[in-house]
Motif scaffolding. Structure first.
Motif, mmCIF file in Angstrom:
data_model
loop_
_atom_site.group_PDB
_atom_site.id
_atom_site.type_symbol
_atom_site.label_atom_id
_atom_site.label_comp_id
_atom_site.label_asym_id
_atom_site.label_seq_id
_atom_site.Cartn_x
_atom_site.Cartn_y
_atom_site.Cartn_z
ATOM 1 N N CYS A 21 0.954 -1.159 -0.072
ATOM 2 C CA CYS A 21 0.021 -0.020 0.073
ATOM 3 C C CYS A 21 0.913 1.227 -0.012
ATOM 4 C CB CYS A 21 -0.900 0.068 1.124
ATOM 5 S SG CYS A 21 -2.172 1.346 1.241
ATOM 6 N N PHE A 23 0.823 5.280 -0.081
ATOM 7 C CA PHE A 23 0.134 6.481 0.501
ATOM 8 C C PHE A 23 1.194 7.700 -0.175
ATOM 9 C CE2 PHE A 23 -1.636 3.806 3.977
ATOM 10 C CZ PHE A 23 -2.747 4.038 3.449
ATOM 11 N N ILE A 120 -5.710 3.749 -7.216
ATOM 12 C CA ILE A 120 -7.074 3.805 -6.790
ATOM 13 C C ILE A 120 -7.709 5.215 -6.593
ATOM 14 C CG2 ILE A 120 -9.163 2.887 -5.251
ATOM 15 C CD1 ILE A 120 -5.844 1.051 -5.553
ATOM 16 N N GLU A 121 -8.637 5.744 -7.203
ATOM 17 C CA GLU A 121 -9.317 6.763 -6.992
ATOM 18 C C GLU A 121 -10.755 6.895 -6.938
ATOM 19 O OE1 GLU A 121 -6.160 9.894 -9.256
ATOM 20 O OE2 GLU A 121 -7.308 8.444 -10.506
ATOM 21 N N HIS A 129 -15.508 3.241 0.922
ATOM 22 C CA HIS A 129 -14.469 2.702 2.068
ATOM 23 C C HIS A 129 -14.747 1.085 2.227
ATOM 24 C CE1 HIS A 129 -13.580 7.013 3.435
ATOM 25 N NE2 HIS A 129 -13.587 6.862 2.268
ATOM 26 N N ILE A 132 -13.850 -0.421 -1.041
ATOM 27 C CA ILE A 132 -12.319 -0.652 -1.156
ATOM 28 C C ILE A 132 -11.606 -1.667 -0.183
ATOM 29 C CG2 ILE A 132 -10.234 0.572 -0.953
ATOM 30 C CD1 ILE A 132 -11.502 3.191 -1.786
ATOM 31 N N GLU A 136 -9.498 -4.780 -1.512
ATOM 32 C CA GLU A 136 -7.876 -5.063 -1.182
ATOM 33 C C GLU A 136 -7.761 -6.409 -0.311
ATOM 34 O OE1 GLU A 136 -5.635 -3.432 -2.092
ATOM 35 O OE2 GLU A 136 -5.926 -1.307 -2.152
ATOM 36 N N CYS A 152 -0.892 -1.026 -4.584
ATOM 37 C CA CYS A 152 -2.091 -0.226 -4.425
ATOM 38 C C CYS A 152 -1.871 1.071 -4.040
ATOM 39 C CB CYS A 152 -3.130 -0.945 -3.638
ATOM 40 S SG CYS A 152 -3.257 -2.573 -4.148
ATOM 41 N N TYR A 154 -2.465 5.278 -3.362
ATOM 42 C CA TYR A 154 -3.577 6.061 -2.891
ATOM 43 C C TYR A 154 -2.929 7.499 -2.555
ATOM 44 C CZ TYR A 154 -6.174 1.980 -1.900
ATOM 45 O OH TYR A 154 -6.973 0.716 -2.085
ATOM 46 N N ASN A 155 -3.667 8.464 -2.823
ATOM 47 C CA ASN A 155 -3.273 9.688 -2.742
ATOM 48 C C ASN A 155 -3.535 9.965 -1.200
ATOM 49 O OD1 ASN A 155 -3.523 12.691 -1.998
ATOM 50 N ND2 ASN A 155 -3.727 13.041 -4.325
ATOM 51 N N THR A 159 -7.177 10.502 1.064
ATOM 52 C CA THR A 159 -7.368 9.156 1.900
ATOM 53 C C THR A 159 -7.601 9.380 3.401
ATOM 54 O OG1 THR A 159 -6.120 7.997 0.389
ATOM 55 C CG2 THR A 159 -7.011 6.726 2.167
ATOM 56 N N LYS A 164 -7.170 4.839 5.743
ATOM 57 C CA LYS A 164 -5.819 4.400 5.646
ATOM 58 C C LYS A 164 -5.660 3.318 6.921
ATOM 59 C CE LYS A 164 -3.707 8.775 4.675
ATOM 60 N NZ LYS A 164 -3.126 10.115 5.059
#
Length: 184
Positions: A21, A23, A120-121, A129, A132, A136, A152, A154-155, A159, A164
Motif C-alpha cells: 500500500c 500513500f 485507486i481513485e 470505503h 475498497i 483489497e 495499490c 492512494y493519494n 484518503t 488508511k
C-alpha cells in the motif's frame, strides 16, 4: 524514496509475492516511483500491469521513453484506472477482482511473472470505503496465492485516516514518499 521501493521489491521477490500500500503526497515522487517500479520489474523479467489515470500515464510514458527499449515496452500493459475500477460503472469489489484475475491469468498460464501497480481513485462517495477494503482483502489473497507483487497506490491527502487504517490491515507493506514499513 526511489531506493526504498526498489529495496522493498527485492525483499518481496525473495518470497515471490507481496501486497504493498503506497500513500503518496508528492506527485513528482509518485511518478518517479512508478517509473522505477516498471523499469526494475521489466528488467527483472516481469510483465507489468499498470492501472493508472490518463494524466499520469502521459508523464510515466514520457520518462519511460528515455529508458526502455522497444522490446522492454512489450512487457508493459496499461489500463486506464477508471475503466478498470469502474468496469460496471460502479466500484464493485467482486467485479473488479474478477477483472483483475482476467488480466493476470493469461500471463500466469504462460508461466510468466507479473507485477501490478494500481492507482485507486474515487469521487465523493463516502460509502466506497467498505468496497475498497473488500477489494483489497481479495487482492491480498490473490497476491499470496499466485505469487504476485502488487502495489495499490492512494493519494494520502485524499484518503481519510479511517480508510488508511483499514488499508494498512490489508497489505504486508506500507510505503510513503519517505519510508517503507513492513507489516508482516
Amino acid at each position: 524514496m526511489k531506493n526504498s521501493i526498489i529495496e522493498v521489491i527485492k525483499d518481496l521477490k525473495k518470497v515471490k509475492r507481496g501486497h504493498i500500500c503506497y500513500f503518496y503526497n508528492n506527485e513528482i515522487t509518485y511518478i518517479n516511483n512508478v517509473v522505477s517500479f516498471i523499469v526494475t520489474g521489466i528488467r527483472n523479467g516481469n510483465h507489468i500491469l499498470l492501472v493508472e489515470n490518463d494524466r499520469n500515464i502521459l508523464l510515466i510514458n514520457k520518462q519511460l521513453e528515455k529508458v526502455l527499449s522497444k522490446k522492454e515496452w512489450t512487457f508493459l500493459h496499461v489500463i486506464n484506472n477508471y475503466d478498470f475500477y469502474y468496469f460496471n460503472k460502479n466500484f464493485n469489489p467482486h467485479t473488479i477482482v474478477n477483472h483483475f484475475l482476467e488480466n493476470i491469468e493469461p500471463f500466469l498460464k504462460k508461466g510468466a511473472s507479473i507485477c501490478t501497480w494500481g492507482l485507486i481513485e474515487w469521487g465523493e462517495d463516502k460509502e466506497i470505503h467498505q468496497c475498497i477494503e473488500e477489494y483489497e482483502k481479495e487482492v491480498d489473497k490473490i497476491t499470496n496465492e499466485k505469487g504476485i507483487i502488487s502495489v495499490c497506490a492512494y493519494n494520502a491527502g485524499r484518503t481519510p485516516q479511517s480508510l488508511k487504517e483499514l488499508l494498512i490491515k490489508c497489505h504486508g507493506v506500507t510505503l510513503t514518499d519517505d519510508e517503507a514499513v513492513k507489516l508482516r
